[in-house]
Design a protein around this motif. Sequence first.
Motif, PDB file in Angstrom:
ATOM      1  N   ALA A  45      13.368  29.244  32.660  1.00 37.18           N
ATOM      2  CA  ALA A  45      13.507  27.840  32.274  1.00 37.18           C
ATOM      3  C   ALA A  45      14.720  27.242  32.967  1.00 37.18           C
ATOM      4  O   ALA A  45      15.699  27.954  33.242  1.00 37.18           O
ATOM      5  CB  ALA A  45      13.654  27.719  30.757  1.00 37.18           C
ATOM      6  N   PRO A  46      14.676  25.931  33.249  1.00 33.85           N
ATOM      7  CA  PRO A  46      15.871  25.275  33.794  1.00 33.85           C
ATOM      8  C   PRO A  46      17.007  25.302  32.769  1.00 33.85           C
ATOM      9  O   PRO A  46      16.776  25.533  31.575  1.00 33.85           O
ATOM     10  CB  PRO A  46      15.400  23.838  34.050  1.00 33.85           C
ATOM     11  N   ARG A  47      18.198  25.049  33.239  1.00 38.26           N
ATOM     12  CA  ARG A  47      19.333  24.997  32.324  1.00 38.26           C
ATOM     13  C   ARG A  47      19.126  23.851  31.323  1.00 38.26           C
ATOM     14  O   ARG A  47      18.414  22.882  31.593  1.00 38.26           O
ATOM     15  CB  ARG A  47      20.641  24.811  33.089  1.00 38.26           C
ATOM     16  N   HIS A  48      19.765  23.980  30.188  1.00 41.07           N
ATOM     17  CA  HIS A  48      19.719  22.967  29.137  1.00 41.07           C
ATOM     18  C   HIS A  48      20.194  21.631  29.701  1.00 41.07           C
ATOM     19  O   HIS A  48      21.289  21.536  30.259  1.00 41.07           O
ATOM     20  CB  HIS A  48      20.625  23.429  27.994  1.00 41.07           C
ATOM     21  N   ALA A  49      19.372  20.582  29.605  1.00 44.64           N
ATOM     22  CA  ALA A  49      19.731  19.290  30.202  1.00 44.64           C
ATOM     23  C   ALA A  49      19.257  18.145  29.307  1.00 44.64           C
ATOM     24  O   ALA A  49      18.354  17.386  29.664  1.00 44.64           O
ATOM     25  CB  ALA A  49      19.124  19.163  31.596  1.00 44.64           C
ATOM     26  N   GLU A  56      22.120  20.753  20.960  1.00 39.52           N
ATOM     27  CA  GLU A  56      22.708  22.004  21.399  1.00 39.52           C
ATOM     28  C   GLU A  56      21.633  23.018  21.779  1.00 39.52           C
ATOM     29  O   GLU A  56      20.526  22.997  21.234  1.00 39.52           O
ATOM     30  CB  GLU A  56      23.596  22.584  20.294  1.00 39.52           C
ATOM     31  N   GLN A  57      21.962  23.894  22.702  1.00 42.94           N
ATOM     32  CA  GLN A  57      21.041  24.964  23.066  1.00 42.94           C
ATOM     33  C   GLN A  57      21.386  26.219  22.279  1.00 42.94           C
ATOM     34  O   GLN A  57      22.488  26.365  21.742  1.00 42.94           O
ATOM     35  CB  GLN A  57      21.085  25.237  24.550  1.00 42.94           C
ATOM     36  N   PHE A  58      20.416  27.133  22.242  1.00 41.73           N
ATOM     37  CA  PHE A  58      20.621  28.385  21.526  1.00 41.73           C
ATOM     38  C   PHE A  58      19.743  29.443  22.160  1.00 41.73           C
ATOM     39  O   PHE A  58      18.640  29.155  22.623  1.00 41.73           O
ATOM     40  CB  PHE A  58      20.252  28.222  20.040  1.00 41.73           C
ATOM     41  N   ARG A  59      20.227  30.682  22.155  1.00 40.20           N
ATOM     42  CA  ARG A  59      19.401  31.809  22.579  1.00 40.20           C
ATOM     43  C   ARG A  59      19.868  33.050  21.831  1.00 40.20           C
ATOM     44  O   ARG A  59      21.048  33.189  21.468  1.00 40.20           O
ATOM     45  CB  ARG A  59      19.470  32.053  24.080  1.00 40.20           C
ATOM     46  N   ALA A  60      18.931  33.955  21.588  1.00 37.26           N
ATOM     47  CA  ALA A  60      19.252  35.189  20.886  1.00 37.26           C
ATOM     48  C   ALA A  60      20.194  36.044  21.727  1.00 37.26           C
ATOM     49  O   ALA A  60      20.080  36.108  22.954  1.00 37.26           O
ATOM     50  CB  ALA A  60      17.964  35.957  20.578  1.00 37.26           C
ATOM     51  N   LEU A  61      21.136  36.699  21.056  1.00 39.50           N
ATOM     52  CA  LEU A  61      22.096  37.576  21.715  1.00 39.50           C
ATOM     53  C   LEU A  61      21.752  39.028  21.428  1.00 39.50           C
ATOM     54  O   LEU A  61      20.833  39.328  20.657  1.00 39.50           O
ATOM     55  CB  LEU A  61      23.507  37.252  21.230  1.00 39.50           C
ATOM     56  N   ALA A  62      22.501  39.940  22.030  1.00 36.15           N
ATOM     57  CA  ALA A  62      22.227  41.369  21.844  1.00 36.15           C
ATOM     58  C   ALA A  62      22.271  41.760  20.370  1.00 36.15           C
ATOM     59  O   ALA A  62      21.476  42.577  19.908  1.00 36.15           O
ATOM     60  CB  ALA A  62      23.231  42.189  22.652  1.00 36.15           C
ATOM     61  N   LYS A  63      23.176  41.138  19.618  1.00 38.29           N
ATOM     62  CA  LYS A  63      23.306  41.469  18.196  1.00 38.29           C
ATOM     63  C   LYS A  63      22.094  41.030  17.381  1.00 38.29           C
ATOM     64  O   LYS A  63      21.912  41.457  16.236  1.00 38.29           O
ATOM     65  CB  LYS A  63      24.561  40.821  17.620  1.00 38.29           C
ATOM     66  N   ASP A  64      21.258  40.151  17.954  1.00 32.97           N
ATOM     67  CA  ASP A  64      20.098  39.626  17.224  1.00 32.97           C
ATOM     68  C   ASP A  64      18.863  40.514  17.363  1.00 32.97           C
ATOM     69  O   ASP A  64      17.797  40.162  16.844  1.00 32.97           O
ATOM     70  CB  ASP A  64      19.764  38.213  17.705  1.00 32.97           C
ATOM     71  N   ASN A  65      18.993  41.635  18.070  1.00 31.19           N
ATOM     72  CA  ASN A  65      17.845  42.538  18.182  1.00 31.19           C
ATOM     73  C   ASN A  65      17.325  42.925  16.812  1.00 31.19           C
ATOM     74  O   ASN A  65      16.124  42.940  16.562  1.00 31.19           O
ATOM     75  CB  ASN A  65      18.243  43.787  18.983  1.00 31.19           C
ATOM     76  N   LEU A  88      15.472  30.860  20.422  1.00 31.50           N
ATOM     77  CA  LEU A  88      15.701  30.078  21.634  1.00 31.50           C
ATOM     78  C   LEU A  88      15.515  28.597  21.327  1.00 31.50           C
ATOM     79  O   LEU A  88      14.612  28.227  20.575  1.00 31.50           O
ATOM     80  CB  LEU A  88      14.725  30.497  22.746  1.00 31.50           C
ATOM     81  N   ALA A  89      16.359  27.760  21.923  1.00 32.19           N
ATOM     82  CA  ALA A  89      16.190  26.303  21.809  1.00 32.19           C
ATOM     83  C   ALA A  89      16.810  25.642  23.034  1.00 32.19           C
ATOM     84  O   ALA A  89      17.980  25.907  23.364  1.00 32.19           O
ATOM     85  CB  ALA A  89      16.837  25.778  20.536  1.00 32.19           C
ATOM     86  N   ARG A  90      16.030  24.805  23.710  1.00 35.27           N
ATOM     87  CA  ARG A  90      16.526  24.021  24.842  1.00 35.27           C
ATOM     88  C   ARG A  90      15.804  22.680  24.880  1.00 35.27           C
ATOM     89  O   ARG A  90      14.704  22.545  24.348  1.00 35.27           O
ATOM     90  CB  ARG A  90      16.335  24.748  26.176  1.00 35.27           C
ATOM     91  N   GLN A  91      16.443  21.715  25.537  1.00 39.34           N
ATOM     92  CA  GLN A  91      15.834  20.394  25.707  1.00 39.34           C
ATOM     93  C   GLN A  91      16.076  19.899  27.125  1.00 39.34           C
ATOM     94  O   GLN A  91      17.129  20.162  27.714  1.00 39.34           O
ATOM     95  CB  GLN A  91      16.426  19.386  24.712  1.00 39.34           C
ATOM     96  N   THR A 104      11.956  10.048  27.974  1.00 42.08           N
ATOM     97  CA  THR A 104      11.260  11.042  27.149  1.00 42.08           C
ATOM     98  C   THR A 104      11.958  12.402  27.287  1.00 42.08           C
ATOM     99  O   THR A 104      12.873  12.560  28.103  1.00 42.08           O
ATOM    100  CB  THR A 104       9.776  11.157  27.551  1.00 42.08           C
ATOM    101  N   ASP A 105      11.495  13.361  26.479  1.00 45.19           N
ATOM    102  CA  ASP A 105      12.087  14.696  26.470  1.00 45.19           C
ATOM    103  C   ASP A 105      11.003  15.754  26.345  1.00 45.19           C
ATOM    104  O   ASP A 105       9.907  15.490  25.850  1.00 45.19           O
ATOM    105  CB  ASP A 105      13.046  14.878  25.280  1.00 45.19           C
ATOM    106  N   LEU A 106      11.359  16.962  26.762  1.00 47.80           N
ATOM    107  CA  LEU A 106      10.584  18.162  26.450  1.00 47.80           C
ATOM    108  C   LEU A 106      11.520  19.124  25.737  1.00 47.80           C
ATOM    109  O   LEU A 106      12.609  19.429  26.242  1.00 47.80           O
ATOM    110  CB  LEU A 106      10.020  18.805  27.719  1.00 47.80           C
ATOM    111  N   ASN A 107      11.116  19.569  24.563  1.00 48.05           N
ATOM    112  CA  ASN A 107      11.889  20.535  23.797  1.00 48.05           C
ATOM    113  C   ASN A 107      11.132  21.846  23.723  1.00 48.05           C
ATOM    114  O   ASN A 107       9.901  21.854  23.593  1.00 48.05           O
ATOM    115  CB  ASN A 107      12.120  20.036  22.367  1.00 48.05           C
ATOM    116  N   VAL A 108      11.853  22.964  23.778  1.00 50.48           N
ATOM    117  CA  VAL A 108      11.232  24.257  23.538  1.00 50.48           C
ATOM    118  C   VAL A 108      12.051  24.993  22.487  1.00 50.48           C
ATOM    119  O   VAL A 108      13.279  24.912  22.468  1.00 50.48           O
ATOM    120  CB  VAL A 108      11.133  25.112  24.829  1.00 50.48           C
TER     121      VAL A 108
END
Length: 288
Positions: A45-49, A56-65, A88-91, A104-108
């Motif tokens: 995915a492209p960087r959060h933009a 805000e963006q978010f992604r799971a880290l190693a501790k979230d396994n 994961l969260a990005r826009q 407009t926007d695209l959110n995932v």
Amino acid sequence: MRNFLKYPNIKLREQKKPCNIQGPSFTWAKNISFMLADNIIKIKAPRHAPNNSYHEQFRALAKDNNFECRPMSESRMPSQNWLEFFSLARQWAFYGPWFIGHVTDLNVASVIITRNPENIDPNKTLVSMFHPRVFENELCDYLTDCYGHKYDKSEADWIAPINWQPVTGLSIFAARFDIAPFHMPNTREHCLALPLTDNHILLFSFSLSESVKATNIQNGKCDFSDVTEERFHIDEAPVLELMENIIQSISITLSPENQQAYDKVKAENPDLEMAVCDTIMPLKWPVS
């Protein structure tokens, strides 16, 4: 690639007619990899933009396994039958030409869902999510608990799953479908769902910010009608292209333990095709 001169993020004039738009290019997408329940999930995915810093963006880290799913708000899920964990969260913002600015926007977002153990019938026999029929039934139950209670004047606000489509390009079965505005115009969601463990589903949700309404509903399919003024209409092709490229980049490698659980279902059901149904009809909503 976005032409920053022609499609700047500065708004100096109003949109007066339908227009083309530009946003992030998948050409510059980066690999994102995270581990959940020892499964390896990969996505490009492209960087959060976003258009502003509030998203805000978010992604799971190693501790979230070894993640812990938590209750949803009662407004989202009055039944409290399901728990969730966001991984994961990005826009991405898209812009019109010549200083029309943000249009407009695209959110995932990717979320892990599982049954709330406090609300499971003790007499119910638990069967693995790696069984396609169980996966379908549990996914539909989740959609009903999330959306089936929302209505106005006895008409459901949402219709789902619609435009159901099996996914065959992954190492396990999966499905794509839409959650569509039915009674009143709203944004729509396009989802990719797949089993993650015996008890968990991984759901990727892509939200398109245009206000639309489901039309031509028949045989489990629908179209989408833009309900905004004609002058505010846009060519959604760049948004849909970015969404499709991201979806096609998703992969999953099951852990040895989860692969064993998958193989066990396959061995115990030798006549079972390990795939979702070709068609699932929209659920009957609203529910009381």
